[in-house]
Motif scaffolding. Structure first.
Motif, PDB file in Angstrom:
ATOM      1  N   LYS A 119       0.826  -1.212   0.000  1.00 55.12           N
ATOM      2  CA  LYS A 119       0.000   0.000   0.000  1.00 55.12           C
ATOM      3  C   LYS A 119       0.859   1.261   0.000  1.00 55.12           C
ATOM      4  N   LYS A 120       1.967   1.232   0.732  1.00 54.60           N
ATOM      5  CA  LYS A 120       2.849   2.386   0.791  1.00 54.60           C
ATOM      6  C   LYS A 120       3.697   2.525  -0.463  1.00 54.60           C
ATOM      7  N   ASN A 121       4.007   1.389  -1.092  1.00 57.59           N
ATOM      8  CA  ASN A 121       4.876   1.409  -2.260  1.00 57.59           C
ATOM      9  C   ASN A 121       4.317   0.503  -3.350  1.00 57.59           C
ATOM     10  N   PRO A 122       3.276   0.962  -4.058  1.00 60.78           N
ATOM     11  CA  PRO A 122       2.664   0.138  -5.108  1.00 60.78           C
ATOM     12  C   PRO A 122       3.499   0.044  -6.378  1.00 60.78           C
ATOM     13  N   ALA A 123       4.685   0.657  -6.366  1.00 56.58           N
ATOM     14  CA  ALA A 123       5.532   0.629  -7.558  1.00 56.58           C
ATOM     15  C   ALA A 123       6.056  -0.776  -7.847  1.00 56.58           C
ATOM     16  N   LYS A 124       6.046  -1.647  -6.852  1.00 58.53           N
ATOM     17  CA  LYS A 124       6.504  -3.020  -7.071  1.00 58.53           C
ATOM     18  C   LYS A 124       5.313  -3.962  -7.059  1.00 58.53           C
ATOM     19  N   GLU A 125       5.314  -4.919  -7.962  1.00 54.66           N
ATOM     20  CA  GLU A 125       4.227  -5.897  -8.009  1.00 54.66           C
ATOM     21  C   GLU A 125       4.534  -7.044  -7.048  1.00 54.66           C
ATOM     22  N   ARG A 126       3.625  -7.272  -6.111  1.00 51.35           N
ATOM     23  CA  ARG A 126       3.817  -8.320  -5.114  1.00 51.35           C
ATOM     24  C   ARG A 126       2.602  -9.245  -5.067  1.00 51.35           C
ATOM     25  N   LEU A 263      -6.019   0.195  -6.745  1.00 53.72           N
ATOM     26  CA  LEU A 263      -6.668  -1.047  -6.352  1.00 53.72           C
ATOM     27  C   LEU A 263      -6.579  -1.220  -4.834  1.00 53.72           C
ATOM     28  N   ARG A 264      -7.383  -2.130  -4.307  1.00 55.78           N
ATOM     29  CA  ARG A 264      -7.292  -2.433  -2.873  1.00 55.78           C
ATOM     30  C   ARG A 264      -5.895  -2.950  -2.555  1.00 55.78           C
ATOM     31  N   LEU A 265      -5.399  -2.583  -1.378  1.00 56.52           N
ATOM     32  CA  LEU A 265      -4.079  -3.009  -0.907  1.00 56.52           C
ATOM     33  C   LEU A 265      -2.964  -2.594  -1.857  1.00 56.52           C
ATOM     34  N   GLY A 266      -3.173  -1.509  -2.596  1.00 61.86           N
ATOM     35  CA  GLY A 266      -2.135  -1.042  -3.502  1.00 61.86           C
ATOM     36  C   GLY A 266      -1.865  -1.994  -4.647  1.00 61.86           C
ATOM     37  N   GLY A 267      -2.890  -2.800  -4.973  1.00 58.12           N
ATOM     38  CA  GLY A 267      -2.734  -3.735  -6.082  1.00 58.12           C
ATOM     39  C   GLY A 267      -2.070  -5.044  -5.709  1.00 58.12           C
ATOM     40  N   LEU A 268      -1.896  -5.305  -4.414  1.00 55.46           N
ATOM     41  CA  LEU A 268      -1.332  -6.585  -3.986  1.00 55.46           C
ATOM     42  C   LEU A 268      -2.176  -7.721  -4.544  1.00 55.46           C
TER      43      LEU A 268
END
Length: 318
Positions: A119-126, A263-268
């Protein structure tokens, strides 16, 4: 003589998978995904093209499972928390869940930290994936709010109660609990701006016709020349090939990062799987998502395993 070691041409750095360990966990919950990720290669003819690197984190060096097997952790949880930013895929096995839920011990803090990191760093896909009753740990942390999830059929009622209580506690949306082989939230196959470029999304009319043709033994209804789709599997062609290279691109393209952040959870990407062997199916899905469908099918072939497909929220896994 240079100390710099050059990687061979075409080398793609393996994605890092962290599998958590806890006392009396279920052996297969960890061993199934481990086998899948360990077998996955970018090039089936090149054993050096491993797509994943898997490590274990545990409360102590050795953890004994509910079946009496001993797993050795590569790192402890304190080290795992420090290195969490390096992890691409976090896998949470289940088994003997009551003790963890009662004490709110690891891996629950790790799960929450991983979600907060995204959420803080959505720049990485996890990606976060639970196996069997590992979903109960996700539910208790509250991160399944507004998502769809599954767990072992015998624990569905307990899972629903946990998710409901978490929603009330956090004043958040409830989790939609379903019985499926696996459930995927925040799927991220596309690299483009348009959902039409997503190879895993078909509209209802396309899906219905595709299934009708497939069940009748004919060619899939969705073929080359109709909506620009693939003649082999009915999926629209993606904007770029899947795999670590596409993953790398999606982590740098501004529009992809912005889309993920909304997205929710920064796209997690959150994947929950049903009982025990379904962890194999969920892991095969991730190989398909992060490497290629061919790589996933090759792993299933090597394992003499029939890949059981699950549910993809807002998409179709055909």
């Amino acid at each position: 003589m240079s100390a710099i070691v050059e990687e061979p041409e075409g080398y793609i750095e393996p994605l890092k998978v962290l599998i958590t360990l806890h006392d009396k966990m279920d052996s297969m919950d960890a061993a199934g995904p481990l086998e899948v990720f360990g077998q996955a290669q970018h090039d089936p003819k090149n054993p050096e093209s491993k797509a994943f690197r898997t490590i274990f984190a545990g409360p102590s060096e050795y953890v004994v499972t509910g079946q009496g097997a001993g797993f050795r952790a590569h790192i402890d949880y304190a080290e795992a928390m420090k290195r969490l930013n390096e992890i691409d895929v976090l896998v949470i096995p289940g088994g003997s869940s009551d003790g963890v839920l009662k004490s709110k011990s690891q891996p629950m803090p790790l799960i929450k930290a991983f979600a907060e990191l995204q959420k803080k760093n959505p720049a990485k896909e996890r990606t976060l994936m639970s196996v069997c009753t590992g979903a109960l740990f996700l539910g208790e942390t509250g991160i399944l709010s507004g998502l769809t999830a599954t767990t072992h059929p015998d624990y569905v009622t307990k899972f629903e109660i946990i998710c409901s209580n978490a929603a009330q506690r956090d004043m958040a949306d409830r989790c939609d609990v379903v019985e499926e082989r696996y459930v995927v939230n925040n799927l991220r196959f596309d690299l483009g701006d348009d959902e039409d470029s997503n190879p895993y999304v078909l509209n209802k009319k396309e899906l219905k016709e595709h299934k009708r043709r497939k069940s009748s033994g004919g060619m899939p209804a969705i073929q080359e020349g109709t909506n620009g789709t693939s003649p082999t599997n009915g999926r629209r062609p993606s904007a770029a090939r899947k795999g670590s290279m596409s993953l790398k691109l999606s982590n740098h393209r501004r529009e992809s990062v912005l889309k993920r952040a909304n997205l929710r959870l920064g796209g997690l990407r959150v994947v929950t799987t049903s009982g025990v062997t379904s962890g194999i199916d969920g892991a095969l899905y991730l190989v398909g998502a992060l490497v290629s469908d061919d790589a996933a099918e090759e792993v299933a072939r090597k394992m003499c395993y029939k890949w059981n497909k699950g549910m993809v929220v807002d998409g179709v896994d055909v």
